[in-house]
Design a protein around this motif. Sequence first.
Motif, PDB file in Angstrom:
ATOM      1  N   ASP A 464       0.835  -1.210   0.000  1.00  0.00           N
ATOM      2  CA  ASP A 464       0.000   0.000   0.000  1.00  0.00           C
ATOM      3  C   ASP A 464       0.865   1.253   0.000  1.00  0.00           C
ATOM      4  OD1 ASP A 464      -2.408  -1.234  -0.137  1.00  0.00           O
ATOM      5  OD2 ASP A 464      -2.838  -1.130   2.018  1.00  0.00           O
ATOM      6  N   SER A 465       1.935   1.216   0.784  1.00  0.00           N
ATOM      7  CA  SER A 465       2.832   2.363   0.831  1.00  0.00           C
ATOM      8  C   SER A 465       3.473   2.620  -0.523  1.00  0.00           C
ATOM      9  CB  SER A 465       3.910   2.114   1.894  1.00  0.00           C
ATOM     10  OG  SER A 465       4.842   3.148   1.900  1.00  0.00           O
ATOM     11  N   LEU A 466       3.904   1.531  -1.187  1.00  0.00           N
ATOM     12  CA  LEU A 466       4.516   1.688  -2.511  1.00  0.00           C
ATOM     13  C   LEU A 466       3.511   2.212  -3.523  1.00  0.00           C
ATOM     14  CD1 LEU A 466       6.984   1.318  -4.288  1.00  0.00           C
ATOM     15  CD2 LEU A 466       6.275  -1.073  -4.673  1.00  0.00           C
ATOM     16  N   ASP A 467       2.274   1.670  -3.484  1.00  0.00           N
ATOM     17  CA  ASP A 467       1.239   2.172  -4.399  1.00  0.00           C
ATOM     18  C   ASP A 467       0.950   3.655  -4.144  1.00  0.00           C
ATOM     19  OD1 ASP A 467       0.975  -0.292  -5.622  1.00  0.00           O
ATOM     20  OD2 ASP A 467      -0.658  -0.947  -4.305  1.00  0.00           O
ATOM     21  N   GLN A 468       0.920   4.035  -2.863  1.00  0.00           N
ATOM     22  CA  GLN A 468       0.667   5.430  -2.530  1.00  0.00           C
ATOM     23  C   GLN A 468       1.763   6.323  -3.101  1.00  0.00           C
ATOM     24  OE1 GLN A 468      -2.089   5.979  -0.661  1.00  0.00           O
ATOM     25  NE2 GLN A 468      -1.942   8.203  -0.477  1.00  0.00           N
ATOM     26  N   LEU A 469       3.012   5.864  -3.020  1.00  0.00           N
ATOM     27  CA  LEU A 469       4.135   6.630  -3.552  1.00  0.00           C
ATOM     28  C   LEU A 469       4.014   6.782  -5.064  1.00  0.00           C
ATOM     29  CD1 LEU A 469       6.844   8.042  -3.153  1.00  0.00           C
ATOM     30  CD2 LEU A 469       7.951   5.796  -3.305  1.00  0.00           C
ATOM     31  N   GLN A 527      -8.132  11.622  -6.639  1.00  0.00           N
ATOM     32  CA  GLN A 527      -7.347  10.389  -6.737  1.00  0.00           C
ATOM     33  C   GLN A 527      -7.216   9.709  -5.367  1.00  0.00           C
ATOM     34  OE1 GLN A 527      -3.042  10.540  -6.923  1.00  0.00           O
ATOM     35  NE2 GLN A 527      -3.100   9.427  -8.885  1.00  0.00           N
ATOM     36  N   PHE A 528      -6.934  10.506  -4.337  1.00  0.00           N
ATOM     37  CA  PHE A 528      -6.796   9.919  -3.001  1.00  0.00           C
ATOM     38  C   PHE A 528      -8.112   9.364  -2.483  1.00  0.00           C
ATOM     39  CE2 PHE A 528      -2.740  12.162  -2.863  1.00  0.00           C
ATOM     40  CZ  PHE A 528      -1.940  11.239  -2.231  1.00  0.00           C
ATOM     41  N   MET A 529      -9.241  10.013  -2.827  1.00  0.00           N
ATOM     42  CA  MET A 529     -10.542   9.480  -2.406  1.00  0.00           C
ATOM     43  C   MET A 529     -10.784   8.101  -3.021  1.00  0.00           C
ATOM     44  SD  MET A 529     -12.904  12.883  -2.754  1.00  0.00           S
ATOM     45  CE  MET A 529     -14.419  11.980  -2.440  1.00  0.00           C
ATOM     46  N   VAL A 530     -10.540   7.985  -4.334  1.00  0.00           N
ATOM     47  CA  VAL A 530     -10.765   6.702  -5.007  1.00  0.00           C
ATOM     48  C   VAL A 530      -9.778   5.652  -4.487  1.00  0.00           C
ATOM     49  CG1 VAL A 530     -10.809   5.558  -7.249  1.00  0.00           C
ATOM     50  CG2 VAL A 530     -11.682   7.881  -7.039  1.00  0.00           C
ATOM     51  N   PHE A 531      -8.504   6.079  -4.307  1.00  0.00           N
ATOM     52  CA  PHE A 531      -7.513   5.125  -3.806  1.00  0.00           C
ATOM     53  C   PHE A 531      -7.894   4.622  -2.410  1.00  0.00           C
ATOM     54  CE2 PHE A 531      -3.665   4.253  -1.323  1.00  0.00           C
ATOM     55  CZ  PHE A 531      -3.125   3.229  -2.074  1.00  0.00           C
ATOM     56  N   SER A 535      -8.375   0.866  -1.521  1.00  0.00           N
ATOM     57  CA  SER A 535      -7.508   0.278  -0.501  1.00  0.00           C
ATOM     58  C   SER A 535      -8.330  -0.389   0.599  1.00  0.00           C
ATOM     59  CB  SER A 535      -6.613   1.366   0.075  1.00  0.00           C
ATOM     60  OG  SER A 535      -5.754   0.851   1.071  1.00  0.00           O
ATOM     61  N   ASN A 536      -9.475   0.210   0.977  1.00  0.00           N
ATOM     62  CA  ASN A 536     -10.354  -0.405   1.982  1.00  0.00           C
ATOM     63  C   ASN A 536     -10.881  -1.742   1.502  1.00  0.00           C
ATOM     64  OD1 ASN A 536     -10.048   1.682   3.829  1.00  0.00           O
ATOM     65  ND2 ASN A 536     -11.841   2.822   3.073  1.00  0.00           N
ATOM     66  N   VAL A 537     -11.186  -1.830   0.189  1.00  0.00           N
ATOM     67  CA  VAL A 537     -11.667  -3.115  -0.334  1.00  0.00           C
ATOM     68  C   VAL A 537     -10.564  -4.169  -0.228  1.00  0.00           C
ATOM     69  CG1 VAL A 537     -12.461  -4.303  -2.413  1.00  0.00           C
ATOM     70  CG2 VAL A 537     -13.326  -2.031  -1.867  1.00  0.00           C
ATOM     71  N   LEU A 538      -9.312  -3.759  -0.580  1.00  0.00           N
ATOM     72  CA  LEU A 538      -8.210  -4.709  -0.522  1.00  0.00           C
ATOM     73  C   LEU A 538      -7.903  -5.165   0.900  1.00  0.00           C
ATOM     74  CD1 LEU A 538      -5.730  -3.094  -3.107  1.00  0.00           C
ATOM     75  CD2 LEU A 538      -6.750  -5.361  -3.274  1.00  0.00           C
ATOM     76  N   GLN A 539      -7.997  -4.215   1.884  1.00  0.00           N
ATOM     77  CA  GLN A 539      -7.545  -4.540   3.233  1.00  0.00           C
ATOM     78  C   GLN A 539      -8.640  -5.080   4.138  1.00  0.00           C
ATOM     79  OE1 GLN A 539      -5.033  -1.597   5.149  1.00  0.00           O
ATOM     80  NE2 GLN A 539      -4.597  -0.625   3.146  1.00  0.00           N
ATOM     81  N   HIS A 540      -9.876  -4.638   3.975  1.00  0.00           N
ATOM     82  CA  HIS A 540     -10.879  -4.937   5.007  1.00  0.00           C
ATOM     83  C   HIS A 540     -12.135  -5.645   4.492  1.00  0.00           C
ATOM     84  CE1 HIS A 540      -8.407  -2.267   7.401  1.00  0.00           C
ATOM     85  NE2 HIS A 540      -8.644  -1.249   6.547  1.00  0.00           N
TER      86      HIS A 540
END
Length: 608
Positions: A464-469, A527-531, A535-540
């Motif tokens: 997630d950190s790498l994708d955020q970068l 972009q951050f809203m969609v990400f 990300s919530n779908v991937l993690q939770h």
Amino acid sequence: MRCVRVLIGLVLLWLGLAWGAGAATLQLREANASITVNGATTQANVALPYNWDRMHRGQPGSATFDVAFSLAEHPSVPYEVYFVRLGNAYEVSLNGTMLERNGNLQAFNSGDYGQVPRTMALPPQLLKKDNLLHIRIRADTGRRGGVPAVVVGPDHEVDALYNAEYRWRVTGSEVVVILSLLVGTMALALWLTQTDPTPSGHLRRDPLYLFAGLAELSWALRVGTVLIEQPPLPWSLWGPLSAMALGGWVCFMVAFCCTAAGWTQHRWATPFFRLLWALLAAGAVLPFLAFALHTPWLLTLWYGSLAAVALPFGIFYCWATMRHPTAMRVPVAVALVLNVAVGLRDWVVFRFTDAFGSNTLTRYSSVVFGLTLGYIVLTRFREVSGQARDLLANLASRVAQKELELAQSYARVEQLARQQERTTERTRILRDMHDGVGSHISAAIRQLQSGKASHDDVLLTLRDSLDQLKLSIDAMNLPPGDVTALLANLRYRLEPRFAASDIELQWDVELLEPLARLDAGAMRQLQFMVFEALSNVLQHAHASRLRIDARQLGAGVQLRIIDNGAGFDVTAPLRKGLLSMHERATAIGATLALDSEPGHTVVEIRLA
């Protein structure tokens, strides 16, 4: 000055011709007259010139004059008879044969044919040793009617006298009228066009031009009456109008001189100007009464009143000019002295002496004043124009200076704006690194320190950190307003992770029109809203299917992220990620709606 030289030349020519008249020319100064006034006729031997206004004050009438002359021998050259002025209307016969007739002898106060010199050819067959000129005239009141001394002689000698007088009285008058009309029209045009705004917003005009224009036009009317034999108005109105024109010239001339000297601000200026306008108003009454009541003394009184004002003013003006001479005052003083002196001469000659054949000199001396008026008007206009040019040049210089300063200020502001933009961009990158990459790395560190997180959990956090970068870097190159490109970039970055997590990605995105209101900053927020939602779908969510749906809604866009995961309680206090999504939606004016239940969760973003 050229006009002055022409007039002086005419005077010298007239004097030379008059002095050099041949001995054959006869001056006839006696006549047998039959004079009819108020129906009463008298017979008498009279001397010529016969000045009707002086002999019959205020009384019109008619008369016949028999003028006899003898010739020593029959003339060998053509002869002519010359009258310096004749009538107001006249009829001339030689030895019973009509020579010339002008005007209606019975219609009093009609056309005036006595204002110009007259010459008539004497046919040789009519001339005898003893000859008789029979002259009939109609004389009106106040029009200088009468019979002059009669001149008979060879045509070349008589023509010389006639031409000199004609040039003096008619041609000279035409020159004066034309000059006065030119100066007057020019001055009035300047008065109408040259304006200055006042603090109250009204336009102010220079009265100097007005007084100059009215003075010259008044004088053009006064002198022009010599050239009009058939006046357009009855004599009862035309005569007073001519007298009023003279008064207008005097009053406006004095007002002009007072204004040119800069005296209008003195305490005595207001009552003095009121006196001038009162005289001008009296000029509309007294001349009319003088002609209507046949009382010439009223006209003399009014002319005397004009002289009583003009003469002291002229003396005062000359005294003030001697004390404080200026380029504008000196020529006016010279013109005033000349015109006042000539005006007094004309007043005395025509009101108190028997000067039937004399010419007024004021009409010619006024040329000097007219030239002075024109000189002062042009000088004042040149000074004002020069001041305007200097003002415009100074204004242009100041504007250029201000433009240079503004350009320098703009360059500094632009440089500061670029610096601010770079600072803002650095701040944004640092914030994104801190909020995104930094928070994920911090979470991974905490997971490792706790010893409770599995290898896969830590790996997911680091991914997630790498994708955020990567998304932070991508956000720098996103086209403003292009939502389709933003979603495609997210798909490119995250689709491998969805596949690795056994989540089926369903893509249903239309080709969306760019939204002009979404600038670079708003695109990063979106972009951050969609990400965050992905990300919530991937993690939770523990979902097996994810659908990204984007539709054009009029001028806006509807974006939905749908999964079949476990869902969450939308009424519970928002966690950090969802709270950040709401804040970002508010910042870009978007609407965020959450709907979740087990097996169906929808995150909807609307951009109007």
